[in-house]
Design an enzyme around this catalytic site. Sequence first.
Site, short mmCIF file in Angstrom:
data_model
loop_
_atom_site.label_atom_id
_atom_site.label_comp_id
_atom_site.label_asym_id
_atom_site.label_seq_id
_atom_site.Cartn_x
_atom_site.Cartn_y
_atom_site.Cartn_z
N GLU A 178 -6.62 -7.33 -1.51
CA GLU A 178 -7.11 -7.33 -0.14
C GLU A 178 -8.55 -6.86 -0.13
OE1 GLU A 178 -4.97 -4.94 2.65
OE2 GLU A 178 -3.00 -5.62 2.01
N GLU A 189 0.84 -1.20 0.00
CA GLU A 189 0.00 0.00 0.00
C GLU A 189 0.87 1.25 0.00
OE1 GLU A 189 -2.84 -0.58 3.21
OE2 GLU A 189 -4.10 -1.81 1.94
#
Lengths: 679, 679, 679
Positions: free
Chosen positions: A320, A163
């Site tokens: 995710e 991320e």
Amino acid sequence: MNRPLATTERQLARPRYEHRGIDFGCDYNPEQWDRSVWREDVALMREVGIGLVAVNIFGWSELQSPDGSLDFSGLDEIIGLLHDAGIRVNLGTGTASPPPWLTTRHPEILPVVADGTTRFPGGRQAWCPSSPVFRDYALALVDAVAERYGQHPAVALWHVSNELGCHNALCYCEQSAASFRAWLHARYGSIDALNRAWGTSFWSQRYTDWDEIGTPRLTLSTRNPGQVLDFSRFSSDELLAHYRAEHAVIRRHSSVPITTNFMVTAHIRELDYWTWAPEVDVVANDHYLDHRLADPEAELAFAADLTRGLAQGAPWMLMEHSTGSVNWQPHNLAKAPGQMIRDSLQHLARGADSICFFQWRASVQGSEKFHSALIPHAGTDSALWREALELGAILERVAEVAGTRVVADVALLFSWEAWWATDAENRPSSAVSYLDQVWALHRALRATGAEVDVVRPGADLTGYRLVVVPGLHLVRDEEAATLDAAVAAGTHALVTFYSGIVDENDRVRPGGYPAVWRDLLGIRVEEFAPVLPGQVLTLESGGTASLWTERMVARDADVVDRFVGGPAAGMPAVTRRRGADGDGDAWYLATLPDEASLTRILDDVLRAAGASRLADAGRDVDVVRRAGAGGSYRFIINNGPDDLLHSARGVELVTGEIADGSVRVPAGAVRVIREDSSS
Amino acid sequence: MNRPLATTERQLARPRYEHRGIDFGCDYNPEQWDRSVWREDVALMREVGIGLVAVNIFGWSELQSPDGSLDFSGLDEIIGLLHDAGIRVNLGTGTASPPPWLTTRHPEILPVVADGTTRFPGGRQAWCPSSPVFRDYALALVDAVAERYGQHPAVALWHVSNELGCHNALCYCEQSAASFRAWLHARYGSIDALNRAWGTSFWSQRYTDWDEIGTPRLTLSTRNPGQVLDFSRFSSDELLAHYRAEHAVIRRHSSVPITTNFMVTAHIRELDYWTWAPEVDVVANDHYLDHRLADPEAELAFAADLTRGLAQGAPWMLMEHSTGSVNWQPHNLAKAPGQMIRDSLQHLARGADSICFFQWRASVQGSEKFHSALIPHAGTDSALWREALELGAILERVAEVAGTRVVADVALLFSWEAWWATDAENRPSSAVSYLDQVWALHRALRATGAEVDVVRPGADLTGYRLVVVPGLHLVRDEEAATLDAAVAAGTHALVTFYSGIVDENDRVRPGGYPAVWRDLLGIRVEEFAPVLPGQVLTLESGGTASLWTERMVARDADVVDRFVGGPAAGMPAVTRRRGADGDGDAWYLATLPDEASLTRILDDVLRAAGASRLADAGRDVDVVRRAGAGGSYRFIINNGPDDLLHSARGVELVTGEIADGSVRVPAGAVRVIREDSSS
Amino acid sequence: MNRPLATTERQLARPRYEHRGIDFGCDYNPEQWDRSVWREDVALMREVGIGLVAVNIFGWSELQSPDGSLDFSGLDEIIGLLHDAGIRVNLGTGTASPPPWLTTRHPEILPVVADGTTRFPGGRQAWCPSSPVFRDYALALVDAVAERYGQHPAVALWHVSNELGCHNALCYCEQSAASFRAWLHARYGSIDALNRAWGTSFWSQRYTDWDEIGTPRLTLSTRNPGQVLDFSRFSSDELLAHYRAEHAVIRRHSSVPITTNFMVTAHIRELDYWTWAPEVDVVANDHYLDHRLADPEAELAFAADLTRGLAQGAPWMLMEHSTGSVNWQPHNLAKAPGQMIRDSLQHLARGADSICFFQWRASVQGSEKFHSALIPHAGTDSALWREALELGAILERVAEVAGTRVVADVALLFSWEAWWATDAENRPSSAVSYLDQVWALHRALRATGAEVDVVRPGADLTGYRLVVVPGLHLVRDEEAATLDAAVAAGTHALVTFYSGIVDENDRVRPGGYPAVWRDLLGIRVEEFAPVLPGQVLTLESGGTASLWTERMVARDADVVDRFVGGPAAGMPAVTRRRGADGDGDAWYLATLPDEASLTRILDDVLRAAGASRLADAGRDVDVVRRAGAGGSYRFIINNGPDDLLHSARGVELVTGEIADGSVRVPAGAVRVIREDSSS
């Protein structure tokens, strides 16, 4: 006849991630558990059908000691266990967060926020993207990891950092300032060019030397918008440079595909993924429902379409999402029974060929201990685990969908640069946010049954029947021209207010808004006239609207609707320039109609454009088709509270039933029809 | 018989700015445009009637290079063009914002906020008012500019810096601390006197040496209110010292009048303009409608009256306002058609003899690109430009009003020191803000048709029929005495709650509030009893009230109204001490009545005071008279949604019609009657 | 049979503060006044009945000069005056706030907040609790004060510092970091143990050396919750160490009891007073009504019960409260007539044997000038003073109550550690705050007439009929076991949601919530499912609830009520495991019922538990009994708007009337019955 998103040469030339049917995957952070748990975990992964596991995401402090020595024993073991079980590994480079010994030794790595104060270790991502010290240490770790596992047969994918930019996208330290200057120098060449681009003649801001330029730290007044905009561009590029650097190191040791997990979602705006997408070997996204929003599921659908756009229409990976609640919103709602499956299939319907979760087993310590997981705190004797088993089974049953693509007649232009420029400090109305405008249009399009590609401004649009342009405040001249070209070739266009106002340098195009599309639309806007939040505007058609009006003249367009009251009373609210000589029509929306009115308008626009739509869609019902050489699959996603009957003919893959004219879709459920070729 | 604001000797002795009729002016920032545009701009200025143009406001970075050399070529040209066109120049000293090279070389110039962090360049006003380095550089620039243009025939006015203190009024850097100590030393002479003034015996704050004193940076608890109050005084004085320093340099080269643009408006409170006004050769104000307020037009009317008060009743200059929206509020509303003219004439009615705008041509870059201008982005083919032409014509038609004055029977006391002391950290109720109380009274007075001078506490009040004192929390003994003196001479008084509580040093006067006016009012307040926002209080009269009650005894006053419930149930809410022996009456308001009740009370008070009022005024209708040797002019300003008929006899200057008993004032419009001497 | 809070050996061994009947006392800050006022003040104290006066609370800057010399003349005089008048002295050590000369000389004393910026002098408590420099200077002052007055006959109590930690509880400076590391070393012994406790294997946070650990300064993401929790523990301990250090110095010179004023109140949470209470010779509390809360009086009652719990049931001292408004809330409401007396007696009813006020005479300067006092600004000709005289008389009339104790059948567990762990950064719902849950249960218990001891987790609970456990998120294993033990011994239990989730190290106990009491309660919770604030949940019983649901199975418990809708529709909302073999019942609440439903549930629970209750209590009526060898006293506190008749037989002490079956309690009043032994 329709024109899906194209696959570029560049993408074809690089390693390609091979989905195995629809991949079912998860993050696994085994460092949290005794090794005794690892074997049980792998056995349960097999039971539920997990085929791809991400490890070593936050491995740095486990792998490396302050003296630089590395201990791969744990990682060796876990990769071995997974491999033995036939589970593929999505291998993290481990650089997501520096270990405490590193930031203690090199505090200059720490990020600095806009007021000049430092942010400290104790969470994650406590590093400045421009720090050469961090870069050196991180690449050394990547080199060691890639060297060790670059040829390991379990490794199916590389996962760079994690991320990137979730927290540390904007750093205001002195090192960042130096890098920003170098970036500006490369962009502008001369200080005069920079002065022109930023309009520094106003407020006595003219620079005479590169060294006078800093990051846009807090000022007493508002900041130069050109500087702020370029800082966003720079910051996105700086993290992309970090990705590229890790990518290059991995490639020295491995030919396995490489990616990183994007965060295409409501609250992450600092990364221009249009520039990132060509750099990853498969587009991967992290997505979490955001219950701070009025319609979290609508945001999910948009994010999935945008992710598919980033992937140029190719299958992508949901890297995710969550089985239940997250832990970082003010109120972290559980999912309703079945919602995990529904949301998974919503992503799948919109192009995802991998459905992965954060994380395998719920943490019992640390910041994310109340984040849901495939194995909750309650263990496998739980509804969550039973739903995970059910999802695993469904993903096997729909595996044949893998590799097919969504085909859309409608394109929606989306731009991070426009987001940055729209949501700036000084603007006509702070109530007008870019995402809200984009979502409003996307949501109304979904309700009409139209399938929508989300496309980068500047792409060739001529294959679409309709191009929707919601509030594209910043658009480059050459990007704007592609819309003109498409309309000239017969594509229809719908542009909404505040679009086309500024150019690449956030410079207003004068002469009547939106100057760049004034002729295309046949209108001329003299003045913006936003209204206070809560004020309801009445339209001549009987509909209502909010947020915005403007004072405009329809010079070469029909007036479809008008404001009855408000600051633009009597003036056009909706216009349509009818195309001649094979041109498409060009519609303009000068306000934000209420949802029903907007859907009605879109209905007219789509009909005029001759865009195909899937029947029986609605506000609570998504209908999406994926198709390929092997067949055509229709997803019916029932977000509503009532069961419904959907016209269909073919085999329903979730239940295995034959749909002989119709299929029943229970409330909250999804059905996937392998369509008869006749249907 | 009425006593207008007096003109001081000092004002008479200094250069006086000569308005030419009603000046129509604007800011012009030509640095933003190619020189080719300049000639077109000057021609358009002539077309619209612009007679005064402010230039070089933010000129520094254009004029001066890092080596100190100056390039006046652009400024020479623009001043020449304006002069050739017969347009007068309002010449900025150009010091409003330092160029980047200067703050790069001398970062110690940068301002510091209350938590000790620095604020950075990239906006405007990034300088510490106490910085000697900044002062030196700024004065050198002023010297060069004044030397070059001090005798230029185009220059009609000097414009020192710009909106001094708009952003940088409060600086907490070490240099500011040193200057603050010097200022305190001059004020108090001894550290003991300072300790007494600040009450440092409480909370162990006693100082033993000047070096122990800093600026009131953030503390963990609340701060010493005396220190905070004196820091506000110091900060106002410090910027005034900057103004004076520039003024002195200009005077070495030029005898042209000098001013700077005040910001008499809702959100600027750090400058005590009562101390500034005597230093400017003409009072000039910047005013923008604030749509964050419930009644922006009421704030405008008050600000205009206050500006006239600062000018001691003399004609003043509206140096900036806007043709349409601004860009710095959350929601920047456009003006309704005609509103630019109405607001311009509202200022004019209340004493402005110059109506100027920011800015001539809308910026297309920078922080203010969405601020409206005389030439909007749309250009001259626009409603805004056409309204500007109409305004130009009207200002010519009403030119004869220039030089006349408003004559008021009512004074309203206003004080920046009271504002500072009222809106302090620890107070009975944070919902009671000074400006709200002042506005409530001023708005109710407007609705009664009373004309109101806004007057500095301490001024001679004996000429007024009525003095209104809204929430004057801090009042010096000698200032309080002027009210007693006026009442003794027959003036009536209306004092509202929380007035007269503390002295110059924010020290409560004990013995029953408001000790300083207890006898005047014939009351004694024992205890404050504010109520929560939203709680409605019922009065015996049937009216309602909010925010405040107090427990008091009417010792020598009639009880006009009482609280029915709430924390002071049964106690007086409105009292009146009837004057004997030629004294005026002294009324007291112990709460904030609703608007209708307040207007009704004021009606009684005005009638008792024998104050003259203009007929037909109301909540939506302002009626104001300006008069002079040449005649008397009545302004009827219709802020409401309906046309109205107003009784009048004379010539209506806007339309040229003859008012033979009445004049029709359309909704949103203004009419100006040159009154027949009989009317 | 009932088991009051026990008095520990440690308490018996130490000096004990002797209340003289019910002490009436106040803070006195004579430094603010001319010495001429002092004699008048002492005379008035005698008139009103003041018997205990706190002085030298903020004396440092008055006592000590920068050269270290001390001037005790003023303090000598005031102590002498008080002593001569027979008034006892509560002597402050004077160290509450350092004088300006000290922080100027040693700026390293100044506290640092979480973003790393410093907080400055100008308020109070501008010192870092870990500063050795501050400690040295403070102890030197204490030594001098204690030496001088240690044997003075007037001194009845020592008052260490003041409201320790009110503002400066959390300091993030480098010195604090060093102390934190030492504290952690002492707690964990090894860095590995710390890593395990904090779960640093997640997010790459593993420490390799103590020097890598800092205070939990701001991060870009959320912080490690273990680090944050330990920092709260450390910070409480660090201030307690300061208290102990002053205590030790005093003991060198004096055998008089020592205490410091706690702040058991809504907005102070950083001191774990369970660890502090054994260190003070009498528990003293400061309490102010908080009008930011929905029910300030309910918070008062809870705070008083908790303070009694800290005192192990022994009489305690209300060291500060106010006669009227405070000055530090947004809206500082006055007290209603009689409310000062009512609140004083509410504290008394719940165990206070001293009723003291801040402060004697209202300040006219400084931050607290609008804080009420015994002598208000209006002076003694005021309702406030007359109510103070009445209070003085009442306290004399009820003096015989002194030394008696409240006897309760119900215990409520309260824990600062649970507060810290509950209100953490990342949690299921930020709308669920610990205090709200505690107050809801305490308030409903009051309405039932139950008397409640507030008890530390881990205490022996076997003497109670019922133990209520509201939202005790963090509970240590050994603390949890005491509840099991009590239930096994016949005590009943009521546990509410989110209890028992994490252990001492904030580590979730897996296997189904609340693992530690799963068997006790006979339930197993699989998943939390909070709802958005404002959402109303319907229960099968017809009641409503809010904030929280969870998905659970009643494995060994009756389902008393269920959710009708919402995320846990059909699942249990209230359960009851019926005790067998002499065990008590164990009830569980999986949501927050509305007030009426909660009271109804408690009614059932109390009846089942056989807990005694006082009749005629209700939402607006507190009934509390204090009893001792000499008799039994029933307090009836009427918080409501209507007079009421209360069944009673005995002598009413406030009025002196005989209650022959009933007593009339006027609205807002309190009556104290010396109960006939038969009643």
